[in-house]
Each structure stands twice: as structure tokens, then as C-alpha cells.
Design a protein around this motif. Sequence first.
Motif, mmCIF file in Angstrom:
data_model
loop_
_atom_site.group_PDB
_atom_site.id
_atom_site.type_symbol
_atom_site.label_atom_id
_atom_site.label_comp_id
_atom_site.label_asym_id
_atom_site.label_seq_id
_atom_site.Cartn_x
_atom_site.Cartn_y
_atom_site.Cartn_z
ATOM 1 N N LEU A 1 36.794 31.543 37.596
ATOM 2 C CA LEU A 1 35.540 31.625 38.345
ATOM 3 C C LEU A 1 34.928 33.000 38.113
ATOM 4 N N ILE A 2 33.625 33.027 37.819
ATOM 5 C CA ILE A 2 32.892 34.280 37.654
ATOM 6 C C ILE A 2 31.706 34.258 38.618
ATOM 7 N N HIS A 3 31.563 35.310 39.412
ATOM 8 C CA HIS A 3 30.446 35.376 40.355
ATOM 9 C C HIS A 3 30.118 36.836 40.668
ATOM 10 N N ALA B 1 35.957 43.198 40.802
ATOM 11 C CA ALA B 1 37.414 43.127 40.695
ATOM 12 C C ALA B 1 37.790 41.888 39.889
ATOM 13 N N VAL B 2 39.060 41.844 39.508
ATOM 14 C CA VAL B 2 39.645 40.644 38.901
ATOM 15 C C VAL B 2 40.789 40.211 39.808
ATOM 16 N N HIS B 3 40.688 39.003 40.354
ATOM 17 C CA HIS B 3 41.674 38.507 41.302
ATOM 18 C C HIS B 3 42.511 37.398 40.660
ATOM 19 N N ARG C 1 39.686 34.976 39.320
ATOM 20 C CA ARG C 1 38.327 35.104 39.840
ATOM 21 C C ARG C 1 37.791 36.473 39.458
ATOM 22 N N PHE C 2 36.670 36.481 38.752
ATOM 23 C CA PHE C 2 36.043 37.709 38.284
ATOM 24 C C PHE C 2 34.793 37.979 39.129
ATOM 25 N N VAL C 3 34.739 39.156 39.737
ATOM 26 C CA VAL C 3 33.594 39.540 40.555
ATOM 27 C C VAL C 3 32.800 40.606 39.808
#
Length: 241
Positions: A193-195, A202-204, A215-217
Motif C-alpha cells: 500500500l502506498i499513500h 515511513a515504511v511499515h 505500507r509506504f507513507v
Amino acid sequence: MSNETLFISDLHLTIERPEVTRKFIELLTTRATQARALYILGDLFDTWIGDDDFSPPINTVKKHLKALTNQGIPVFYIHGNRDFLIGKRFSEQTGITLLDEYSVIDLYGTSTLLTHGDLLCTDDLPYQEFRIKSHATEWQENVLSRPLIFRLLYARWYRLRSYFHKRKKSQDIMDVNQQSIQKVMEKFQTKRLIHGHTHRPAVHDLQINGQDAQRFVLAEWKKDSASFLSWSESGYKVESI
């Protein structure tokens, strides 16, 4: 053309932040000209009151987006919470492609979910109620039918109102809800997921149905800092401008 895909969000372009506009134009005229594609995941502009608005730096941004798409570089756009009124006219003038609020792409062999991020902040109930109302066709048609000067004044008032409302909210309420992330990634059957939206880059690492996921923020752009996520077959990098 290189084999890399670029992702950005939350530039919040406005006449009061010319440094950020210059950084964006730098990206459009240098690195993006060699990209496989550019994805803008919302809030390119701090406010958007209609495709007929010509306030600076809108025309400059339109010109450079059009120059990029004329070179054959596809640019994709997902609406943010600040510029959800961007419409067909802007798309035609710039050559960008408007995507759904949740869009899945094949990113070098991995199904990847893209969104702005505001839909994931489900703990912020007042905002979610406003979002439902403001995305209704009747509400948007009513706003866009008003004279441009009225919409300009309303946008200034809304920005001020939003600023004071945010000061009253806890940071946790304005962040994404973990259960909402789980549900939406399960729904779209993605493990990446990228948002943007939260301004918490951050990278979760997480688990979706017992499988590793990420998940990429994306970062908010500021006067003294701006970055983008670049992806190629060899992996990803977060790069500064």
C-alpha cells in the motif's frame, strides 16, 4: 526513458509557498522526464475551488504537467482531501489521468494499492462525515456553480477553519486506523500500500492474512524538504530534491 516509477503527494502548492512550486517544476523538468510514470497521490494543491481557477501557481503547474505528458510520460492523479474538486477540464488541459480513490497497479510484478490516505483515517469521524457530504454530486455542483470570487473567499475561510480544527484534534485521531488498513488491503487483495495524507513518512511492515506486507507513507513537501518515492525492478528508494 528509464525503468522507474515515481510517487509523490501532499505538495500543497499555493502562492504563499513558491519554493515548493519550484521544487515540483524541477522534478517535472528533470527526473520525471526519464520516468516510466509519475503518480501524484493527492493534495498537489493546498485548495482547489474549480477547474476555472487561474490563481498562481496553477497556470505554471498546468504548463509543466502538459509539457511532461506531451513527452509521452504518463502522469496519474488520485484526489486528495484538499483538491478533490479537480475535474475533467484540468485533466484535459494537463494530459493527466484521474484515478479512483482506491486504485491497484502492477508495480514490477507486485499488486500495489494506491490511495491518498484520508479514507484510512476512520477515527476522525467529523472529517469522514464531511467527506461523504462534500463528495456528493449535488454538493459539488452547488459549490462549483457559485462565482469564482465567492469560491476563493470560501477556500480561505475553509483553510483557516481547518487549521483551528486540527489544533483541537489528537494526532492519533488524524492518523490511519490499522483495522481499516487491514480491511482495505484484504478487499483489494494486495500486500503493498502506498499513500500520503498523514505527513508521517515511513515504511511499515505488517501482516495481511498471515503474509508479509508493507505500507509506504509519502512525505509532505515543505520549503526546506521535499522527497519522492522511486521504484524500479531492483526495489525502491526515497530521494530528496
